[in-house]
Structures are given as C-alpha cells and as structure tokens.
Design a protein around this motif. Structure first.
Motif, mmCIF file in Angstrom:
data_model
loop_
_atom_site.group_PDB
_atom_site.id
_atom_site.type_symbol
_atom_site.label_atom_id
_atom_site.label_comp_id
_atom_site.label_asym_id
_atom_site.label_seq_id
_atom_site.Cartn_x
_atom_site.Cartn_y
_atom_site.Cartn_z
ATOM 1 N N LEU A 42 1.098 -1.186 0.038
ATOM 2 C CA LEU A 42 0.122 0.097 -0.057
ATOM 3 C C LEU A 42 0.594 1.342 -0.167
ATOM 4 O O LEU A 42 0.716 2.242 -1.024
ATOM 5 C CB LEU A 42 -1.041 0.042 1.136
ATOM 6 C CG LEU A 42 -2.062 0.960 1.142
ATOM 7 C CD1 LEU A 42 -2.990 0.884 -0.140
ATOM 8 C CD2 LEU A 42 -2.933 0.789 2.657
ATOM 9 N N PRO A 43 1.779 1.234 0.931
ATOM 10 C CA PRO A 43 2.570 2.604 0.887
ATOM 11 C C PRO A 43 3.300 2.812 -0.211
ATOM 12 O O PRO A 43 3.710 3.972 -0.953
ATOM 13 C CB PRO A 43 3.496 2.680 1.966
ATOM 14 C CG PRO A 43 3.435 1.265 2.479
ATOM 15 C CD PRO A 43 2.027 0.448 2.201
ATOM 16 N N ARG A 44 3.865 1.645 -0.954
ATOM 17 C CA ARG A 44 4.767 1.607 -2.140
ATOM 18 C C ARG A 44 3.771 2.226 -3.389
ATOM 19 O O ARG A 44 4.332 2.988 -4.002
ATOM 20 C CB ARG A 44 5.077 0.166 -2.600
ATOM 21 C CG ARG A 44 6.290 -0.124 -1.933
ATOM 22 C CD ARG A 44 6.831 -1.472 -2.374
ATOM 23 N NE ARG A 44 7.615 -1.958 -1.217
ATOM 24 C CZ ARG A 44 9.060 -1.724 -1.293
ATOM 25 N NH1 ARG A 44 9.394 -0.831 -2.238
ATOM 26 N NH2 ARG A 44 9.594 -2.293 -0.364
ATOM 27 N N ALA A 45 2.300 1.516 -3.274
ATOM 28 C CA ALA A 45 1.462 2.045 -4.217
ATOM 29 C C ALA A 45 1.238 3.659 -4.378
ATOM 30 O O ALA A 45 1.256 4.231 -5.174
ATOM 31 C CB ALA A 45 0.260 1.362 -4.397
ATOM 32 N N ILE A 46 1.116 3.876 -3.199
ATOM 33 C CA ILE A 46 0.534 5.350 -2.823
ATOM 34 C C ILE A 46 1.907 6.411 -3.060
ATOM 35 O O ILE A 46 1.641 7.399 -3.910
ATOM 36 C CB ILE A 46 0.329 5.808 -1.224
ATOM 37 C CG1 ILE A 46 -0.993 5.115 -0.799
ATOM 38 C CG2 ILE A 46 0.203 7.239 -1.030
ATOM 39 C CD1 ILE A 46 -1.069 4.998 0.435
ATOM 40 N N THR A 47 3.051 6.050 -2.620
ATOM 41 C CA THR A 47 4.180 6.932 -3.226
ATOM 42 C C THR A 47 4.620 6.737 -4.707
ATOM 43 O O THR A 47 5.038 7.764 -5.165
ATOM 44 C CB THR A 47 5.465 6.631 -2.203
ATOM 45 O OG1 THR A 47 5.641 5.142 -2.448
ATOM 46 C CG2 THR A 47 5.158 7.111 -0.964
ATOM 47 N N VAL A 53 2.218 6.454 -7.025
ATOM 48 C CA VAL A 53 1.363 7.111 -7.904
ATOM 49 C C VAL A 53 1.522 8.481 -7.670
ATOM 50 O O VAL A 53 1.162 9.015 -8.526
ATOM 51 C CB VAL A 53 -0.064 6.476 -7.346
ATOM 52 C CG1 VAL A 53 -1.138 7.468 -7.849
ATOM 53 C CG2 VAL A 53 -0.482 5.074 -7.596
ATOM 54 N N LEU A 54 1.692 8.986 -6.472
ATOM 55 C CA LEU A 54 1.836 10.460 -6.249
ATOM 56 C C LEU A 54 3.242 10.847 -6.707
ATOM 57 O O LEU A 54 3.418 12.118 -6.695
ATOM 58 C CB LEU A 54 1.490 10.501 -4.804
ATOM 59 C CG LEU A 54 0.188 10.320 -4.078
ATOM 60 C CD1 LEU A 54 0.128 10.484 -2.825
ATOM 61 C CD2 LEU A 54 -0.691 11.255 -4.737
ATOM 62 N N LYS A 55 4.128 10.021 -7.065
ATOM 63 C CA LYS A 55 5.573 10.329 -7.600
ATOM 64 C C LYS A 55 6.088 11.304 -6.553
ATOM 65 O O LYS A 55 6.480 12.451 -6.819
ATOM 66 C CB LYS A 55 5.399 10.944 -9.144
ATOM 67 C CG LYS A 55 5.112 9.914 -9.918
ATOM 68 C CD LYS A 55 5.148 10.475 -11.247
ATOM 69 C CE LYS A 55 5.077 9.137 -12.297
ATOM 70 N NZ LYS A 55 4.172 9.768 -13.539
ATOM 71 N N MET A 66 10.508 13.258 -2.499
ATOM 72 C CA MET A 66 11.484 13.434 -1.426
ATOM 73 C C MET A 66 11.037 12.068 -0.519
ATOM 74 O O MET A 66 11.682 11.948 0.447
ATOM 75 C CB MET A 66 11.094 14.496 -0.574
ATOM 76 C CG MET A 66 9.687 14.785 -0.133
ATOM 77 S SD MET A 66 9.151 16.202 0.682
ATOM 78 C CE MET A 66 7.532 16.165 1.016
ATOM 79 N N PHE A 67 9.929 11.388 -0.973
ATOM 80 C CA PHE A 67 9.656 9.924 0.015
ATOM 81 C C PHE A 67 9.365 9.002 -1.107
ATOM 82 O O PHE A 67 8.354 8.461 -1.275
ATOM 83 C CB PHE A 67 8.249 10.346 0.583
ATOM 84 C CG PHE A 67 8.139 9.449 1.901
ATOM 85 C CD1 PHE A 67 9.030 9.692 2.916
ATOM 86 C CD2 PHE A 67 7.213 8.603 1.615
ATOM 87 C CE1 PHE A 67 8.686 8.624 4.116
ATOM 88 C CE2 PHE A 67 6.954 7.587 2.729
ATOM 89 C CZ PHE A 67 7.566 7.745 4.020
ATOM 90 N N PRO A 68 10.540 8.786 -2.010
ATOM 91 C CA PRO A 68 10.473 7.561 -3.015
ATOM 92 C C PRO A 68 9.848 6.218 -2.648
ATOM 93 O O PRO A 68 10.507 6.011 -1.602
ATOM 94 C CB PRO A 68 11.696 7.779 -3.855
ATOM 95 C CG PRO A 68 12.703 8.380 -2.829
ATOM 96 C CD PRO A 68 12.009 9.194 -1.990
ATOM 97 N N SER A 69 9.284 5.555 -3.680
ATOM 98 C CA SER A 69 8.619 4.289 -3.069
ATOM 99 C C SER A 69 9.758 3.496 -2.952
ATOM 100 O O SER A 69 9.644 2.508 -2.043
ATOM 101 C CB SER A 69 7.851 3.663 -4.237
ATOM 102 O OG SER A 69 8.378 3.915 -5.413
ATOM 103 N N TYR A 70 10.876 3.563 -3.610
ATOM 104 C CA TYR A 70 12.035 2.511 -3.388
ATOM 105 C C TYR A 70 12.617 2.626 -2.310
ATOM 106 O O TYR A 70 13.775 1.812 -1.903
ATOM 107 C CB TYR A 70 13.123 2.578 -4.727
ATOM 108 C CG TYR A 70 13.667 3.766 -4.750
ATOM 109 C CD1 TYR A 70 13.040 4.677 -5.638
ATOM 110 C CD2 TYR A 70 14.765 4.065 -4.168
ATOM 111 C CE1 TYR A 70 13.646 5.832 -5.890
ATOM 112 C CE2 TYR A 70 15.468 5.376 -4.444
ATOM 113 C CZ TYR A 70 14.873 6.073 -5.087
ATOM 114 O OH TYR A 70 15.451 7.405 -5.198
#
Lengths: 329, 272
Positions: free
Chosen positions: A273-278, A280-282, A285-289
């Motif tokens: 979930l947090p990976r998807a949120i970050t 999608v929102l690109k 400063m809080f990149p999904s990786y």
C-alpha cells in the motif's frame, strides 16, 4: 608538468600558475553542495580541478571547472593535461535521479572508466563516495552495522542496484590495484544547507510523510562535518571501506517534528500500500524504493572511520534539526 | 508541549526519574541509543508499569542480587505467555531493585520489528531484535541482556505444555563464551497462566506471516508471578564442538528447570 601552465577551462576561467609543491586533485560531482565544501577545504593546500557532468560550476578563477561526462573520450585529456595526484569521486547520481540505465552508465560504467584512468595514470590516492543505503533497510538489520556486513540493498530494490554495483566495483579495484589506495566512504544521511538529497528535501519541506506505526532510528551528519571527513580521509589516505556517522541517534518521526514539519501519515500495511501510494503520487522526497528506509533502521557504526582518521563530527544533532525548523519560520 | 513531555511530567515521579538517571545508559543528545531505546519513553512506561508489576501480577523475586551491579551479563529465562510480559517483568525487577539497579535489554523475536507501533514501542523501552550482532555489540557496551533461548517455541506454547522447556538455541552460550560474560539463569513462574492458550491457528498464522495465533482468553489473567534468579554460571572460551556447546546449554536449561520447580513449590495456587 612545468611550473607555469595555462589552461582555458570550459567555464572560460584561466588556469593560473601551478606551484610545484602543490599536489593536484580531481574532484568529480563538483557542482554539488558537498563537493563545493570539500573544494573550499582543499583549495589552499592543493590545486583543484573541478568536474561535473550535470552543469558547469564556478569555484574561483584559480580552479578550472569542466562540464564533462566521465564516459566521454575527452575526459581522459584531463588526466593527460593535469597529472593528478589524487581523485575525489563525489559524482554519483543519487537514486531517483535520471533513469536506471543512465544511472547505471554514470555510476557504474563511469566509475569503472575513472578507476581505469586512475590506474593508467598512476594515481596514488582515490576516494570514492558511496552511501549507507547499500546495506539495505530490512526488519532484521542489527544496529551499528559495521563495514563487513553484507550489502543487501540490491536484493530489496532494483533502484539501488547501481549503488551496490559502484561499491563492488570500487572494492574490486581496491584489492586488484592496492597502489591506488582507494578509500570508500559510506556516510549516513547527509543534511544541511544546500544539500539536495531526498532526506534533506524532506526535512526542508513543510509536510513530511511518515509511515503509520514506524519510526526507525536514523543518523544525520551535517554537510560541514561530511566535507571535513572527506578532507581528512583524502589527506591521510588509508585505503579501505569506512562508514561515516555520528554517535547520535533519533527516531525519524521525532526528527521530523523537531524540524518543524507537519507529519502526513501514510498507511503502512499491507506493505504494498505505501509503495503504491508513493509511486502514484510520484513523491520525490519520499520515493517508493526508499520506503523501507522510513520503516526499518539502518544504523551504521562509524567508529572504524573515527578511530582510523581521528574524526569527530562537530555539529550537534539538535542544531542540525533546529536549522531546518528555522528555515521554515 | 508534546504528548511525550506531557506524559513524562504527569506520570513520572521525581524519585523514579532520579533513580533511572543514576543508571548509566549510552544514549545520544536526544535521549536515543542506536537500538531505539529512549530514556523518556522508558521512564513513562516504568511509571505506568509499577502498578501492573506490584498490584496486578504481585511479582515476588528471589536472588535478584545475582545479577551483577556492572558489566556485561546474560539473563537467561524460560519464555511463556504469548506476549513478552515475562521479559518486561524481569526488566522492571532489575531496574527497580534497591541496590545497583540496571536497565536490562530484552531480545525479542524477529517478527516484532514488522509489527506497526509495537516494534518501535518495544525498542523505545529497551527491547532489541534478537540478533547475535546486536547482542555482541551490547555486551561490548557492558549491558545486561535478557534472552529467551526458546524463542517463539516457548512464548507460543499451549497451556497443556506449561513449564515444559522447549528446545534452547545455542547462540547465547557462544556469546557468553566469546565475550567472557556470566549467565544468570531465571525461572519464571506465573506467566504461563496469564494468557493460557488452548490451540494455535497455524494455517492463519502462516498466511499472516506471524509465528502463532493462539485461541486464548481475550484478556490477561492476574496470575501471581515469581522470578527466581539463580547463581551466575560462567563458561571459559574453549574451542568446543557444537555438541559440547549443547552440553553447556543443557546445564543452563537444567538450572532454569530447578528454579521453575522452586517457584512452583513455593506457590499455593495460580493467584497466590
């Protein structure tokens, strides 16, 4: 090299007389804030040649500066023209900048070319900047990770493969060509004025994402202290791999509060979930990786570096965080 | 004022604060250590826990002076009760003893760091991921460490298996030998009855990637808890085969069994 040499740089600067008793240092990534601090510390004692592939940087009329890609053939001309004594390789594209391929080309292939040139031209002192990210953020990480710990970042995310590969490459050259005296530094989060990494941008912003229920312990080193660490490591030149960190720690969510950021909670479970949120929102400063680095601690042990080089960070943690708060007021 | 500052001001007495401040802890300028321990959170939790320790579980200790006043020590105990209540009670007992109080660190199972809120909370009160590197670094720092060598095999066991020690891992004896650290065995009696479990939903636990999901009462029973601390055991750092190390582990296990038996003999009933 003769005592007097003139070289017109691409910035149009005129290279002034080189004093025979001064050694010459090539600094890559020279347009970055950290490199500028390092150059300021070394300029009295060394002749500096500044290089960056992103943009041309101006340091002073005495410092020739080039905008050039390490992978281009023309880069070798610098080695022919300047007879470098040492190389400080700070020119690493951070994860999240550029595409994976471009990053790989610049960070891995570029570093390999740089190492080959260092070997070819008999450089006796090479410093390579890495990152604590190479250890990877895992729930099973012990605290105070030392330099012999496995580099797990590549297992956890493809976006950090180039960081790990760069390290592996530098390590291969470290053992294959001991005469290069390669020093690899793995610093914790570098923060402070002018620093343009994801952590510093996050602490500078008004709103800071946090993962609900997770507040890992973090370490921060001020840019001035990091520049000092690089200057000392370059001067003393003791080959090996070193973590660079302060002996002070804070939980991420408390750091964010002390920086005057307003927390934006992001659901943390299920992990997708947090990976998807970050994603999608690109969120740059809080990149999904890097999500796992805001979830699990990667606390490194900087004692080997401190003992070997006699280094001690001077900027207190509270002051580092207060500066970010004051920037917002 | 932050919530933490408010709670600290409201709940933590000056006496407790002074007592805990006397215990040397290698924390940084903002009260954290590298493992996430936070001195303020610890003070708040110990204040709240005082009533639970003294009134709810009515904990009785014996031989607590066997935990040395300073230097590295491994406090090895039997594990039970589904939740890490036993570790918390041992920690509180050692940190609130009159003479030479210490703040021991408890080694916790590897799945706790993945649990939101709980993982961080446990770290802030001194619990640490059960990892040999963590343990080694803390012993080098001269810390007292609580280890449950049974791991989840012990904490997740069913009520019908109470006070039957499960297999001990050998890691703690290796660490004790390598770091020249005494082992203080502890027999915990009472925690088995705090959350009696009658079955374990293994498939669901596997699906959710947690070690166990017990069929148990939805509350914690106020069983009386006895903590019996045994005499320190020291092992020389010899070059031993794993079989020989296992024999040393069995020696500690046997000492814990004796301490459990003593605790069971002493009690008149589960709540007495």
């Amino acid at each position: 090299m003769s005592d007097t040499k003139k070289a017109v740089t691409k910035s149009g600067n005129l290279r002034t007389k080189k004093k025979a008793n001064k050694k010459t240092v090539l600094v890559t990534g020279a347009a970055g804030a950290l490199a500028q601090q390092v150059i300021n510390r070394l300029r009295k004692e060394y002749n500096i040649v500044a290089v960056d592939f992103r943009k041309l940087s101006y340091h002073s009329d005495e410092i020739p500066s080039y905008k050039i890609n390490i992978n281009k053939r023309g880069f070798e001309d610098l080695f022919k023209n300047y007879q470098f004594d040492s190389v400080i390789h700070l020119g690493r594209i951070s994860s999240g900048e550029e595409t994976r391929t471009n990053r790989y080309n610049a960070n891995v292939i570029g570093t390999q070319k740089l190492m080959d040139l260092c070997h070819k031209y008999g450089i006796k002192n090479v410093l390579v900047m890495s990152t604590f990210h190479v250890y990877g953020a895992s729930p099973y990480n012990p605290a105070l990770i030392d330099e012999s710990a496995p580099l797990l970042a590549a297992e956890l995310t493809f976006d950090l493969v180039d960081s790990v590969e760069l390290e592996n490459l530098a390590n291969i050259y470290l053992w294959r060509y001991p005469e290069l005296n390669i020093t690899i530094l793995r610093p914790c989060n570098i923060v402070g004025p002018g620093v343009n990494n994801s952590m510093s941008n996050l602490l500078s912003s008004k709103y800071a994402p946090v993962l609900l229920g997770f507040s890992p312990i973090m370490q921060f080193i001020h840019i001035d202290d990091m520049a000092e660490a690089i200057a000392i490591a370059h001067k003393k030149s003791k080959r090996g791999v070193y973590n660079v960190a302060t002996n002070d720690w804070i939980a991420y969510q408390e750091a964010v509060k002390l920086c005057g950021c307003r927390e934006i909670p992001i659901p943390s479970i299920p992990p997708v979930l947090p990976r998807a949120i970050t994603s999608v929102l690109k969120m740059k400063m809080f990149p999904s990786y890097l999500i796992n680095y805001y979830k699990y601690p990667v606390v490194i042990d900087g004692s080997h570096f401190s003992e070997t080089f006699g280094f001690e960070a001077k900027t207190p943690l509270r002051e580092i965080l207060r500066n970010y708060r004051e920037m917002k007021e | 004022m932050s919530l933490k500052s408010f709670l600290k001001k409201t709940l933590v007495s000056k006496e407790l604060s002074d007592q805990l401040d006397k215990i040397e802890k290698p924390v940084g300028s903002l009260g954290y250590d590298p493992w996430g321990f936070n001195s303020d959170t610890n003070k708040i939790v110990l204040s709240l826990f005082s009533g639970i320790y003294n009134k709810y579980f009515r904990v009785e200790t014996s031989g607590i002076e066997n935990v040395p006043a300073t230097g590295p020590v491994l406090i090895i105990a039997n594990h039970s009760g589904q939740l890490p209540i036993d570790g918390t009670l041992i920690g509180y007992a050692v940190s609130s003893r009159e003479k030479s109080p210490r703040l021991p660190r408890a080694m916790i199972e590897r799945f706790f760091p993945t649990v939101p809120f709980l993982g961080n909370f446990l770290n802030q009160v001194g619990a640490v991921l059960g990892d040999p590197n963590n343990c080694a670094k803390m012993l080098d720092n001269g810390e007292a460490i609580v280890v449950f060598p049974e791991g989840v095999r012990g904490s997740g066991k069913l009520y019908r298996d109470r006070y039957q020690l499960k297999r001990f891992g050998n890691g703690f004896v290796h660490l004790a030998m390598k770091h020249n650290t005494p082992i203080v065995p502890v027999g915990v009696v009472g925690c088995e009855e705090t959350i009696p479990a009658f079955a374990n939903f293994s498939p669901l636990a596997k699906l959710l990637n947690v070690p166990y999901i017990p069929l148990a009462l939805p509350f914690i029973l106020p069983a009386k808890v006895r903590l019996n601390f045994g005499k320190p055991i020291s092992f020389s750092n010899d070059d031993l085969s794993e079989e020989q190390v296992t024999r040393r582990v069995e020696k500690v296990k046997s000492a814990i069994n004796d301490l459990i038996a003593k605790g069971l003999d002493d009690r008149q009933g589960i709540f007495e």
